[in-house]
Design a protein around this motif. Structure first.
Motif, PDB file in Angstrom:
ATOM      1  N   LEU A 116       0.840  -1.194   0.000  1.00  0.00           N
ATOM      2  CA  LEU A 116       0.000   0.000   0.000  1.00  0.00           C
ATOM      3  C   LEU A 116       0.881   1.252   0.000  1.00  0.00           C
ATOM      4  CD1 LEU A 116      -3.069   0.607   0.210  1.00  0.00           C
ATOM      5  CD2 LEU A 116      -2.822   0.602   2.693  1.00  0.00           C
ATOM      6  N   ARG A 117       1.877   1.253   0.899  1.00  0.00           N
ATOM      7  CA  ARG A 117       2.718   2.448   1.059  1.00  0.00           C
ATOM      8  C   ARG A 117       3.673   2.625  -0.115  1.00  0.00           C
ATOM      9  NH1 ARG A 117       5.465   1.173   5.585  1.00  0.00           N
ATOM     10  NH2 ARG A 117       7.385   0.798   4.463  1.00  0.00           N
ATOM     11  N   GLN A 118       4.239   1.494  -0.588  1.00  0.00           N
ATOM     12  CA  GLN A 118       5.292   1.611  -1.600  1.00  0.00           C
ATOM     13  C   GLN A 118       4.783   1.569  -3.029  1.00  0.00           C
ATOM     14  OE1 GLN A 118       8.156  -1.396  -0.580  1.00  0.00           O
ATOM     15  NE2 GLN A 118       8.952  -0.225   1.153  1.00  0.00           N
ATOM     16  N   ASN A 119       3.641   0.886  -3.267  1.00  0.00           N
ATOM     17  CA  ASN A 119       3.178   0.719  -4.642  1.00  0.00           C
ATOM     18  C   ASN A 119       1.848   1.399  -4.921  1.00  0.00           C
ATOM     19  OD1 ASN A 119       4.614  -1.935  -3.583  1.00  0.00           O
ATOM     20  ND2 ASN A 119       5.131  -1.734  -5.745  1.00  0.00           N
ATOM     21  N   GLU A 163      -7.808  -2.944  11.148  1.00  0.00           N
ATOM     22  CA  GLU A 163      -7.452  -2.804   9.737  1.00  0.00           C
ATOM     23  C   GLU A 163      -7.664  -1.378   9.207  1.00  0.00           C
ATOM     24  OE1 GLU A 163      -9.680  -4.604   6.207  1.00  0.00           O
ATOM     25  OE2 GLU A 163      -7.874  -5.820   6.344  1.00  0.00           O
ATOM     26  N   PRO A 164      -8.873  -0.786   9.374  1.00  0.00           N
ATOM     27  CA  PRO A 164      -9.015   0.588   8.868  1.00  0.00           C
ATOM     28  C   PRO A 164      -8.046   1.568   9.520  1.00  0.00           C
ATOM     29  CG  PRO A 164     -10.975  -0.097  10.103  1.00  0.00           C
ATOM     30  CD  PRO A 164     -10.155  -1.320   9.846  1.00  0.00           C
ATOM     31  N   TYR A 165      -7.821   1.424  10.819  1.00  0.00           N
ATOM     32  CA  TYR A 165      -6.875   2.341  11.473  1.00  0.00           C
ATOM     33  C   TYR A 165      -5.454   2.116  10.955  1.00  0.00           C
ATOM     34  CZ  TYR A 165     -10.594   3.676  14.754  1.00  0.00           C
ATOM     35  OH  TYR A 165     -11.750   4.147  15.313  1.00  0.00           O
ATOM     36  N   SER A 166      -5.108   0.861  10.652  1.00  0.00           N
ATOM     37  CA  SER A 166      -3.779   0.590  10.088  1.00  0.00           C
ATOM     38  C   SER A 166      -3.645   1.235   8.709  1.00  0.00           C
ATOM     39  CB  SER A 166      -3.532  -0.920   9.972  1.00  0.00           C
ATOM     40  OG  SER A 166      -3.515  -1.541  11.241  1.00  0.00           O
ATOM     41  N   ILE A 167      -4.753   1.247   7.951  1.00  0.00           N
ATOM     42  CA  ILE A 167      -4.716   1.867   6.609  1.00  0.00           C
ATOM     43  C   ILE A 167      -4.451   3.376   6.754  1.00  0.00           C
ATOM     44  CG2 ILE A 167      -6.084   2.429   4.556  1.00  0.00           C
ATOM     45  CD1 ILE A 167      -7.575  -0.279   5.001  1.00  0.00           C
ATOM     46  N   ILE A 168      -5.153   4.026   7.688  1.00  0.00           N
ATOM     47  CA  ILE A 168      -4.949   5.470   7.893  1.00  0.00           C
ATOM     48  C   ILE A 168      -3.511   5.753   8.340  1.00  0.00           C
ATOM     49  CG2 ILE A 168      -5.589   7.474   9.318  1.00  0.00           C
ATOM     50  CD1 ILE A 168      -7.732   6.879   7.340  1.00  0.00           C
ATOM     51  N   MET A 169      -3.002   4.932   9.280  1.00  0.00           N
ATOM     52  CA  MET A 169      -1.627   5.151   9.763  1.00  0.00           C
ATOM     53  C   MET A 169      -0.629   4.970   8.621  1.00  0.00           C
ATOM     54  SD  MET A 169      -1.591   3.648  13.667  1.00  0.00           S
ATOM     55  CE  MET A 169      -2.423   2.093  13.439  1.00  0.00           C
ATOM     56  N   THR A 170      -0.918   4.012   7.723  1.00  0.00           N
ATOM     57  CA  THR A 170      -0.040   3.801   6.573  1.00  0.00           C
ATOM     58  C   THR A 170      -0.086   5.014   5.638  1.00  0.00           C
ATOM     59  OG1 THR A 170      -0.420   1.427   6.725  1.00  0.00           O
ATOM     60  CG2 THR A 170       0.469   2.239   4.648  1.00  0.00           C
ATOM     61  N   LEU A 193      -0.655   8.054   6.468  1.00  0.00           N
ATOM     62  CA  LEU A 193       0.087   9.153   7.114  1.00  0.00           C
ATOM     63  C   LEU A 193       1.592   8.971   6.958  1.00  0.00           C
ATOM     64  CD1 LEU A 193      -1.999   9.567  10.401  1.00  0.00           C
ATOM     65  CD2 LEU A 193      -1.891  11.150   8.462  1.00  0.00           C
ATOM     66  N   ASP A 194       2.033   7.729   6.739  1.00  0.00           N
ATOM     67  CA  ASP A 194       3.461   7.453   6.559  1.00  0.00           C
ATOM     68  C   ASP A 194       3.878   7.490   5.093  1.00  0.00           C
ATOM     69  OD1 ASP A 194       4.243   7.200   9.153  1.00  0.00           O
ATOM     70  OD2 ASP A 194       3.910   5.039   9.274  1.00  0.00           O
ATOM     71  N   THR A 195       2.956   7.843   4.197  1.00  0.00           N
ATOM     72  CA  THR A 195       3.260   7.844   2.764  1.00  0.00           C
ATOM     73  C   THR A 195       3.503   9.280   2.303  1.00  0.00           C
ATOM     74  OG1 THR A 195       1.823   5.919   2.491  1.00  0.00           O
ATOM     75  CG2 THR A 195       2.417   7.121   0.493  1.00  0.00           C
ATOM     76  N   PRO A 196       4.764   9.637   1.987  1.00  0.00           N
ATOM     77  CA  PRO A 196       5.068  11.035   1.640  1.00  0.00           C
ATOM     78  C   PRO A 196       4.229  11.549   0.467  1.00  0.00           C
ATOM     79  CG  PRO A 196       7.076   9.673   1.670  1.00  0.00           C
ATOM     80  CD  PRO A 196       5.933   8.754   1.918  1.00  0.00           C
ATOM     81  N   THR A 248       7.150   2.540  17.757  1.00  0.00           N
ATOM     82  CA  THR A 248       7.154   3.943  17.305  1.00  0.00           C
ATOM     83  C   THR A 248       5.745   4.375  16.903  1.00  0.00           C
ATOM     84  OG1 THR A 248       7.819   3.073  15.160  1.00  0.00           O
ATOM     85  CG2 THR A 248       9.539   4.073  16.491  1.00  0.00           C
ATOM     86  N   THR A 249       4.999   3.460  16.277  1.00  0.00           N
ATOM     87  CA  THR A 249       3.627   3.760  15.868  1.00  0.00           C
ATOM     88  C   THR A 249       2.728   3.901  17.094  1.00  0.00           C
ATOM     89  OG1 THR A 249       4.051   2.414  13.924  1.00  0.00           O
ATOM     90  CG2 THR A 249       1.763   2.990  14.353  1.00  0.00           C
ATOM     91  N   LEU A 250       2.947   3.040  18.073  1.00  0.00           N
ATOM     92  CA  LEU A 250       2.143   3.102  19.301  1.00  0.00           C
ATOM     93  C   LEU A 250       2.284   4.467  19.975  1.00  0.00           C
ATOM     94  CD1 LEU A 250       0.426   1.706  21.534  1.00  0.00           C
ATOM     95  CD2 LEU A 250       2.568   0.971  22.571  1.00  0.00           C
ATOM     96  N   VAL A 251       3.508   4.927  20.177  1.00  0.00           N
ATOM     97  CA  VAL A 251       3.675   6.188  20.908  1.00  0.00           C
ATOM     98  C   VAL A 251       3.249   7.391  20.055  1.00  0.00           C
ATOM     99  CG1 VAL A 251       5.426   5.348  22.506  1.00  0.00           C
ATOM    100  CG2 VAL A 251       6.144   6.310  20.332  1.00  0.00           C
TER     101      VAL A 251
END
Lengths: 148, 278, 128
Positions: free
Chosen positions: B87-90, B116-123, B125-128, B167-170
């Motif tokens: 998701l993040r890289q491709n 799962e949905p929260y993981s998608i949002i966090m991903t 946020l990590d995608t420049p 790191t994601t937790l904090v």
């Protein structure tokens, strides 16, 4: 759960339930006030908590219960013997994890001591403790502030 | 024979610790029936002997099998890291090049307790490539209980230990008593709605990405085919579908093609089929 | 692969040791940070992983991690805190001192394996 600034019974009980369930694969329930909680000689574990409130959490149980708790934690069969030192260590670590969970749930900055475990010949008074179940046996829990 | 109270307690606490799913008293039959195949495979005469052995050995792989046999829900963050890496890289970078309105719409079709949905949002946020983009995420589940839990966004210590980098937790969670709560800035980006995948979908608009992982496996072939066909109708023609690692569209709905994405793969509507859905 | 478990509780060392042993690690143990440093000095090469408790007598886990990070020859050790300390600011402090991951007690075997997977330390790991 509400976040409090000193350890109370509800918080400590919730932490114990979590630790019993995840480390010992057992359930912990509040022991009815009217039910007798008999006890021969046993093991007592202490851990200090320092912060806005200063005192210690104390866990007291029968020696057989302590052995069962250690066995459950380590996944031992009923016939496997465990030296007393290891039983004490396991009970101390259980209280350490309970104490850490309680500490993390409190507002403010707190420090946790190292657990200390010893033998005891009498149960705490039920007036300054609450009791949780380990199977059909009682485990006494105390939240004791330092003497003023 | 039925499972002994001791064996049931062990299994119930194991499942609760690993998945936060509570097997109430009365579920002994479920435990028995789901564990019989595992007990036989391990060479034990019955479930009690199997559980007694398990409680003694605590082999993580065997414990995992038991939990998986008794739960059908997603419980880990970034479960199977590969799809989130893809998701993040491709997928996100590819879509970022083609959406001039700087908006992505995503559907998580069986969101369970919300990881799962929260993981998608966090991903995201990590995608420049998505910095400053609007992400609209609709998360659905059949169970109102799961939706209530998901909206609350509160997870036990045991749950945040599962697959979530420290790191994601904090960064994205705060303490809430013994639990951890995902930050409001993430919670408010997800719209949770009740939805039954086997019925006609309500109006939801078009999605650029659909997550439908580990849910088709519970449906029979005609239902799978029907769900995949209706998913095509709510997808952008160049959208991306994520299925579970053990699921595929081949032989079910061949309007989809499997496309590699990093170490994972995604499903896209075949070029020649795209006109049909427009 | 080798893993060093640093924890003052023998029971906890045994539990973590079993999980890591099942995951294919050869397990080394120390009861506090100083013992762990002494043990590392005597090894022919650093272990791949160290699982470190925070609160221990003699030398605590945070000091141990700082010491390990100060020695270039031990740079390859992946450090994971395994502790009951669970406040956000503690986790941040440990990560700042050089811990790569942080697992909060109580944990399950599965959770520990998932952390090892995040660190790319399982045979099946693909990394993130």
């Amino acid at each position: 759960m509400t976040i409090s600034s000193a350890p109370d019974q509800a918080l400590v009980l919730a932490a114990i339930e979590q630790v019993w369930g995840s480390m010992l694969f057992a359930s912990a329930e509040a022991w009815p006030a009217e039910r007798a909680a008999d006890f021969g000689s046993g093991v007592q574990a202490h851990i200090e908590l320092r912060g806005d409130w200063n005192g210690r959490l104390v866990l007291t149980c029968d020696s057989d219960v302590a052995t069962q708790i250690a066995g459950a934690m380590l996944g031992l069969g009923p016939d496997e013997e465990l030296p007393e030192l290891d039983v004490h260590d396991a009970v101390g670590e259980v209280l350490n994890v309970v104490g850490g969970s309680v500490k993390g749930a409190l507002i403010g900055t707190w420090a946790l001591g190292l657990p200390d475990v010893s033998e005891t010949s009498e149960a705490p008074s039920r007036d300054d403790s609450f009791v949780v179940s380990w199977g059909d046996a009682p485990v006494y829990v105390q939240i004791l502030p330092d003497a003023a | 024979m039925t499972i002994s109270p001791q064996a049931f307690t062990f299994v119930r606490e194991l499942v609760r610790a690993e998945s936060a799913i509570v097997l109430d008293t009365g579920k002994e039959y479920l435990v028995e029936s789901r564990l019989v195949p595992l007990a036989r495979a391990a060479g034990h005469p019955d479930v009690d002997a199997y559980v007694a052995d398990l409680s003694k050995r605590r082999t993580p792989a065997a414990m995992k099998q038991v939990v998986e046999a008794l739960t059908t829900n997603e419980t880990s963050w970034f479960r199977d890291a590969d799809p989130f890496t893809a998701l993040r890289q491709n997928v996100f970078p590819a879509l970022a090049k083609t959406r001039s309105n700087r908006t992505l719409r995503i559907w998580a079709g069986a969101c369970s307790s919300g990881q799962e949905p929260y993981s998608i949002i966090m991903t995201a946020l990590d995608t420049p490539e998505l910095a400053g983009w609007k992400i609209e995420l609709v998360a659905t589940d059949l169970s109102e209980e799961m939706l209530t839990r998901s909206r609350k966004g509160e997870y036990s210590q045991l749950e945040v230990n599962r697959g979530l980098p420290a790191t994601t937790l904090v960064r994205h969670f705060e303490r809430a008593g013994l639990n951890w709560r995902i930050n409001q800035s993430i919670r408010e980006r997800v719209e949770f709605r009740s939805l039954n995948l086997t019925r006609p979908f309500p109006p939801m608009g078009r999605f650029d990405i659909v997550f439908l992982r580990n849910v088709l496996i519970y449906f029979d072939l005609p239902t799978k085919r029907d769900v995949l066909k209706r998913v095509r109708q709510v997808m952008a023609p160049d959208g991306h579908l994520f299925l579970g690692a053990a699921e595929m569209t081949m032989g079910v709905d061949d309007a989809w093609e499997r496309v590699p994405a990093g170490r994972s793969s995604v499903y896209r509507i075949r070029e020649e089929q795209r006109t049909c859905v427009l | 692969m080798r893993a060093l478990i640093v924890d003052d509780s023998r029971a906890m060392r045994r539990i973590v040791g079993r999980i890591l042993g099942d995951a294919g690690f050869e397990v080394l143990e120390a009861g506090d940070g100083q013992q762990a440093l002494d043990l590392l000095e005597g090894l022919d090469g650093p272990p791949e992983l160290a699982c470190v408790d925070w609160n221990m007598p003699v030398m605590d886990g945070l000091t141990f991690i700082t010491e390990v990070r100060n020695r270039p020859q031990w740079r390859a050790i992946t450090l994971m805190m395994v502790t009951t300390e669970s406040e956000s600011d503690r986790i941040v402090r440990a990560l700042a001192a050089g811990a790569h991951e942080y697992l909060i007690k109580p944990f399950t075997g599965e959770a520990m394996l998932e952390k090892l997977d995040l660190l790319g330390l399982l045979p099946t790991s693909t990394g993130v």
